[in-house]
Scaffold this motif. Structure first.
Motif, mmCIF file in Angstrom:
data_model
loop_
_atom_site.group_PDB
_atom_site.id
_atom_site.type_symbol
_atom_site.label_atom_id
_atom_site.label_comp_id
_atom_site.label_asym_id
_atom_site.label_seq_id
_atom_site.Cartn_x
_atom_site.Cartn_y
_atom_site.Cartn_z
ATOM 1 N N SER A 82 0.838 -1.194 0.000
ATOM 2 C CA SER A 82 0.000 0.000 0.000
ATOM 3 C C SER A 82 0.873 1.244 0.000
ATOM 4 O O SER A 82 1.969 1.254 0.574
ATOM 5 C CB SER A 82 -0.903 0.018 1.248
ATOM 6 N N HIS A 84 1.329 5.160 1.373
ATOM 7 C CA HIS A 84 0.973 5.790 2.637
ATOM 8 C C HIS A 84 1.007 7.313 2.457
ATOM 9 O O HIS A 84 1.336 7.813 1.372
ATOM 10 C CB HIS A 84 1.891 5.335 3.779
ATOM 11 N N HIS A 136 3.058 -7.002 -3.705
ATOM 12 C CA HIS A 136 3.057 -5.605 -3.277
ATOM 13 C C HIS A 136 2.763 -4.676 -4.458
ATOM 14 O O HIS A 136 2.027 -3.687 -4.315
ATOM 15 C CB HIS A 136 4.415 -5.236 -2.674
ATOM 16 N N LYS A 281 6.845 3.371 6.387
ATOM 17 C CA LYS A 281 6.902 2.012 6.916
ATOM 18 C C LYS A 281 8.129 1.812 7.791
ATOM 19 O O LYS A 281 8.059 1.180 8.848
ATOM 20 C CB LYS A 281 6.912 1.021 5.748
ATOM 21 N N TRP A 288 -1.542 4.492 6.184
ATOM 22 C CA TRP A 288 -1.673 3.836 4.887
ATOM 23 C C TRP A 288 -2.853 4.385 4.096
ATOM 24 O O TRP A 288 -3.816 4.921 4.674
ATOM 25 C CB TRP A 288 -1.812 2.335 5.064
ATOM 26 N N ASN A 290 -4.475 2.273 1.781
ATOM 27 C CA ASN A 290 -5.367 1.144 1.528
ATOM 28 C C ASN A 290 -6.269 0.934 2.726
ATOM 29 O O ASN A 290 -5.803 0.922 3.871
ATOM 30 C CB ASN A 290 -4.580 -0.133 1.234
ATOM 31 N N ASP A 292 -7.733 -1.622 4.017
ATOM 32 C CA ASP A 292 -7.544 -2.756 4.913
ATOM 33 C C ASP A 292 -6.395 -2.552 5.892
ATOM 34 O O ASP A 292 -6.208 -3.346 6.816
ATOM 35 C CB ASP A 292 -7.331 -4.047 4.111
ATOM 36 N N LYS A 293 -5.618 -1.472 5.717
ATOM 37 C CA LYS A 293 -4.514 -1.180 6.630
ATOM 38 C C LYS A 293 -4.787 0.059 7.478
ATOM 39 O O LYS A 293 -4.380 0.136 8.631
ATOM 40 C CB LYS A 293 -3.211 -1.001 5.838
ATOM 41 N N THR A 294 -5.405 1.063 6.898
ATOM 42 C CA THR A 294 -5.837 2.268 7.624
ATOM 43 C C THR A 294 -7.231 2.615 7.116
ATOM 44 O O THR A 294 -7.411 2.893 5.932
ATOM 45 C CB THR A 294 -4.888 3.452 7.367
#
Length: 474
Positions: A82, A84, A136, A281, A288, A290, A292-294
């Motif tokens: 993702s 960020h 990725h 990271k 992030w 995306n 599903d991460k943030t």
């Protein structure tokens, strides 16, 4: 070009900004439209341009309104699946080029990520397997595509043609490149003195760990990206973060040595935390892009929490709002600071760009539910939003039995201890359901009050322990 000359040119970048300020003042005095460089200088998005002298002489005219479009690119290595917030300014730079009618290319570094960029690093990156890099890269391509689509659909109202946007992967041209061909071709045009003179390279070479050949080759491969894109796509501008100037200089050197044509590099500021650490990271503080991460809510809250001394700058950097409107927002904020108007507008604009209209509405629903105990917002939330908002919450599925009460709910959800202490937890006011405190353990659960229309109950024990209850067969 020898390394000392490169350093002198880079050090003269401040002179370019004087030229850009003159361009901006002339445009304002004559009523002519500001060019891309003058406008972004005023916003603070473009930090440094290389090489300074030829950029001052040529770029303002090349990027002036009405001129034929140029092509600019920026690379994004898939070291994670993702993007960020630290990447977002580089994307904003691409979008501003596109809005000015120029063509842009976002390059996912499916090949260069295998080596790892040594810029600004005290030790080597973890080497990634090819399969992991490709996974990725898919995530980055999806994120970049979403940003370009959201911009076109939600932020582009016209006023001229929108430049073309392309999404490429440098594995397509670096992967098939034979080593000897690269060494004899591009490698023969790059000078060791220039590569070795870079401050980051010097620091690594003096360190106990040293620098691997793979890392040392990274600037050469990124330079080849610029040459390839110049040859095949007419690319003349490379964009990157302020820590990428060394790599940009290598690309400039290679393209000009091979083709004899003028190309340019432009850097954007690095976004840092309150402690001055670069967001990303590696530092462990990435926000992030995306979902599903943030989540949209978490992204929204990151920008809502920005302090007054930074919010005006962020409005200029992270949004497309006209400067006149930003000035008005700040004037209103001076009169009513308790409303946090600039922060809310900043958060809304960024969340909409990253997650679209539905993502912004999701962030607002979660904000109302968590901070304003809004039952209406809770009822409108999806299971996904509930799990995003209460990431640490326990999740349980229960059947509603006749006469089931508050005590039964708490025990079935394993939210309170058995025996008298659990009973007392309720009577002491330590339990709330859907934002309403319940102090009578014998209160029978009522659909529409304790159980919302979406078949969910939000149980809170104490201040921070949440339980999401999904009711079955209501």
């Amino acid at each position: 070009m020898a390394a000392p000359t490169l350093r002198r040119c880079c050090g003269r970048a401040a002179g370019l900004w004087g030229g850009l300020r003159r361009v901006h003042q002339q445009a304002r005095q004559t009523g002519r439209a500001k060019g891309l460089l003058a406008e972004q200088c005023e916003r603070g998005l473009f930090q440094e341009v290389f090489p300074a002298q030829s950029a001052e002489e040529q770029l303002p005219e090349l990027l002036a309104p009405g001129r034929p479009p140029l092509t600019a690119y920026c690379g994004f290595d898939p070291t994670a699946d993702s993007l960020h917030v630290g990447h977002l300014l580089a994307v904003m730079a691409l979008l501003h080029f596109q809005r000015a009618g120029h063509h842009v290319i976002a390059v996912v570094g499916g090949a260069t990520a295998r080596l790892g960029d040594p810029s600004g690093r005290a030790k080597a990156r973890e080497q990634l397997a090819a399969e992991r890099v490709e996974a990725h890269a898919q995530g980055l391509r999806a994120g970049l595509r979403r940003l370009f689509d959201n911009h076109r659909q939600l932020f582009w109202a016209g006023g001229g043609p929108l430049g073309r946007a392309a999404l490429l992967d440098n594995a397509a041209w670096l992967g098939p490149q034979p080593l000897l061909d690269f060494a004899c071709g591009a490698g023969g045009r790059l000078r060791m003195g220039a590569l070795l003179s870079r401050q980051g390279c010097q620091a690594r070479l003096r360190s106990a760990e040293g620098m691997s050949l793979a890392e040392f080759l990274y600037p050469a491969l990124q330079a080849y990206d610029f040459l390839h894109l110049h040859r095949h796509h007419g690319c003349r501008v490379q964009l990157g973060g302020a820590d990428q100037m060394g790599n940009i200089m290598s690309g400039y050197e290679l393209v000009t040595r091979v083709t004899g044509e003028d190309v340019f590099g432009i850097t954007v500021p690095l976004i840092t935390s309150t402690t001055g650490d670069k967001l990303g990271k590696t530092a462990g503080n990435a926000v992030w892009l995306n979902r599903d991460k943030t989540s949209p809510f978490e992204l929204y809250q990151f920008f809502v929490r920005q302090q007054d001394n930074i919010v005006e700058r962020y409005l200029k950097l992270f949004t497309f709002l006209p400067l006149e409107e930003i000035n008005h927002i700040m004037e209103m904020h001076a009169k009513e600071p308790e409303k946090w108007g600039p922060q809310k507008r900043l958060a809304a604009e960024v969340t909409k760009l990253v997650h679209g209209r539905e993502g912004l509405e999701s962030a607002k629903r979660c904000t109302k539910a968590l901070y304003y105990s809004s039952v209406e917002a809770l009822e409108a939330m999806s299971d996904q939003e509930l799990q995003e908002l209460f990431r640490q919450a326990s999740f349980a599925e229960l059947m509603l039995e006749p006469g089931m009460n508050v005590l039964d709910l708490c025990r079935k959800a394993n939210a309170i201890p058995s025996g008298p202490s659990g009973y007392q937890k309720i009577t002491d006011g330590g339990v709330s359901i859907n934002g309403i405190r319940e102090t009578n353990p014998e209160t029978v659960l009522v659909v529409g009050q304790h159980i919302l229309k979406n078949g969910v109950s939000l149980l809170r024990i104490g201040k921070k322990n949440y339980y999401i209850i999904k009711w079955l067969q209501l």
